[in-house]
Design an enzyme around this catalytic site. Structure first.
Site, short mmCIF file in Angstrom:
data_model
loop_
_atom_site.label_atom_id
_atom_site.label_comp_id
_atom_site.label_asym_id
_atom_site.label_seq_id
_atom_site.Cartn_x
_atom_site.Cartn_y
_atom_site.Cartn_z
N SER A 44 0.83 -1.19 0.00
CA SER A 44 0.00 0.00 0.00
C SER A 44 0.87 1.25 0.00
CB SER A 44 -0.88 0.00 1.25
OG SER A 44 -1.43 1.28 1.50
N GLU A 96 -7.84 -12.30 0.00
CA GLU A 96 -8.35 -12.11 1.35
C GLU A 96 -8.99 -10.73 1.38
OE1 GLU A 96 -7.13 -11.01 5.82
OE2 GLU A 96 -5.69 -12.33 4.81
#
Length: 463
Positions: free
Chosen positions: A159, A231
């Site tokens: 990220s 996920e």
């Protein structure tokens, strides 16, 4: 879009990290290096891969204090807790190294005169691992380490909130002697990430993030016939049965709901309590949450840090306001937490009762320090509510009757069901979700199956 990746710390809004986005030329070069390294790494004996991994774990762990401090500033984890993620990385990576030889061993079939038959686990090739900010090391290690142990090359994309995590992982493996091109990182925006998924050398994508992000991965990979592990979101429930140890249930479920400011994929977001214990549970839960100290993440006394950004805090504030308008009751006064100001990333914890599934706070992922507690009258009512969700990552049951809990857990729609604990990942168990919480599996022996493909050998040895 800016030519620079910029990470602003939730602690004080300051610019903490600045990096250039990878260019198309740099992405192409990374793919070329991975393709060159792929046959070499595949041919490296497993014992050597394991040895390199163990050296990387040691190099990573040796920088615990530095890595914890960076984590604190990048995503807001209180400094008193941040070192735990570094230790968790070492635990999970070490376990996968421990079981690699057995998990990746050839499968030999029973003797058949005149024939040799076996199944070998072949690496997929190049795995793209896309990791989130909330547990940047623990989510990445789940895929990166078993992928490398299985003989795959890896491209790591973290990220933009936690870019240093990708750099530090690659540095640790380089220090351990990993050949060039086997593990690389790229700082990419969303559009370039999507294009990378479509690149021919990429044969597997491991993504942890939002449901929308998982849908993007599926769209980008459509028609390529590559594997993916996803996920995604969660709205994980806990059920406190009438026979539960009340003190333990309160302490454990509340920690599961509020640790990391509620920003955990498998954090508890809704609690169902049997009517016999409901009032006592709520009283003790409110008292416990009231002891949290909301403050700067770099303050060792802080037990509840800011959310990752102010927009995330405003989202949770909106859920709470809406629930109160629908009849919910708030048990904590935000005024007791002076840093909780409109537009701030600092958000007071909240416990709500009088909630129901018509409220977003009980049905939509919050990812913040709020939990709704709902009264139930028996196992069947609790089960229906636990399963009344588009998500299914984990669920927790609190009971002193293991047999009854197991019978109930077998009917719960979740990838992992806990008894008398929650918000924990055991690397010996398969980490997986159902429904909108994703698909595929990481960790455990089963996880290796998702990072390899079976290749059968059928030899006729006598003519």
């Amino acid at each position: 879009m800016s030519k620079l990746l910029q990470t602003f710390s939730p602690i004080d809004g300051s610019l903490y990290v600045e990096r250039p986005w990878a260019t198309a030329t740099e992405v192409a070069a990374a793919l070329e290096r991975a393709e060159s390294a792929r046959p070499v790494w595949k041919g490296t004996p497993l014992a050597e891969r394991v040895a390199i991994t163990r050296r990387a774990i040691a190099a990573f762990a040796a920088r615990e204090e530095e890595l914890a401090r960076e984590l604190c500033w990048m995503m807001g984890r209180p400094i008193r807790y941040a070192p735990g993620e570094i230790r968790g990385f070492a635990e999970r990576a070490g376990y996968m190294a421990d079981i690699a030889e057995e998990a990746l061993a050839d499968i030999h079939l029973p003797d058949k005169p005149g024939f040799t038959r076996l199944i070998r686990r072949e690496p997929l090739g190049l795995a793209l691992v896309i990791a989130p900010w909330n547990y940047p090391y623990l989510t990445a290690v789940n895929a990166v380490v078993p992928a490398l142990l299985a003989g795959n090359c890896v491209l790591l994309k973290h990220s933009a909130q936690t870019p240093l995590c990708a750099e530090r992982m690659v540095e640790a493996f380089a220090e351990a002697g990993l050949p060039s091109g086997v593990l690389q990182y790229l700082h990419l925006n969303h559009g370039d990430t999507e294009r990378l998924i479509q690149a021919e050398p990429v044969r597997h994508v491991a993504f942890t993030g939002s449901v929308a992000g998982g849908a993007m991965v599926e769209r980008a990979a459509a028609g390529r016939f590559i594997s993916s592990g996803l996920e995604l979101g969660g709205k994980d429930p806990a059920y406190v049965r009438a026979d539960a140890n009340l003190g333990h249930a309160v302490e454990t479920a509340i920690d599961g709901a509020f640790f990391n400011s509620g920003q955990s994929c498998c954090g508890i977001e809704r609690i169902y309590v049997h009517a016999d214990l409901f009032d006592a549970f709520v009283e003790q839960a409110v008292a416990l949450v009231g002891q949290y100290r909301l403050g700067r993440s770099d303050d060792p006394e802080t037990t509840l840090g800011p959310l990752v950004r102010s927009e995330a805090a405003e989202f949770v504030r909106g859920q709470v306001r809406e629930a109160l308008g629908q009849g919910a009751r708030a048990h904590l006064d935000a005024a007791a937490f002076p840093l909780d100001l409109p537009g701030s990333a600092y958000l007071a914890p909240q416990v709500l009762t009088g909630v129901h599934h018509g409220m977003r706070v009980m049905s939509e992922e919050s990812f913040g320090p709020v939990v709704g507690i709902q009264k139930v009258h028996d196992d069947e009512e609790a089960l229906a509510l636990m399963n009344d969700s588009p998500y299914g990552l984990t669920a927790a049951i609190f009971s002193q009757d293991e047999a009854s809990a197991l019978a109930l857990a077998d009917r719960v729609e979740a990838g992992t069901v806990f008894l008398n604990r929650c918000d924990y990942l055991d690397p010996a168990l398969a980490w997986t979700g159902v429904k909108h919480s994703g698909r595929g599996c990481t960790l455990s022996r089963v996880g290796f199956e998702h990072l390899t493909r079976p290749k059968s050998f059928h030899f006729k040895t006598s003519l």
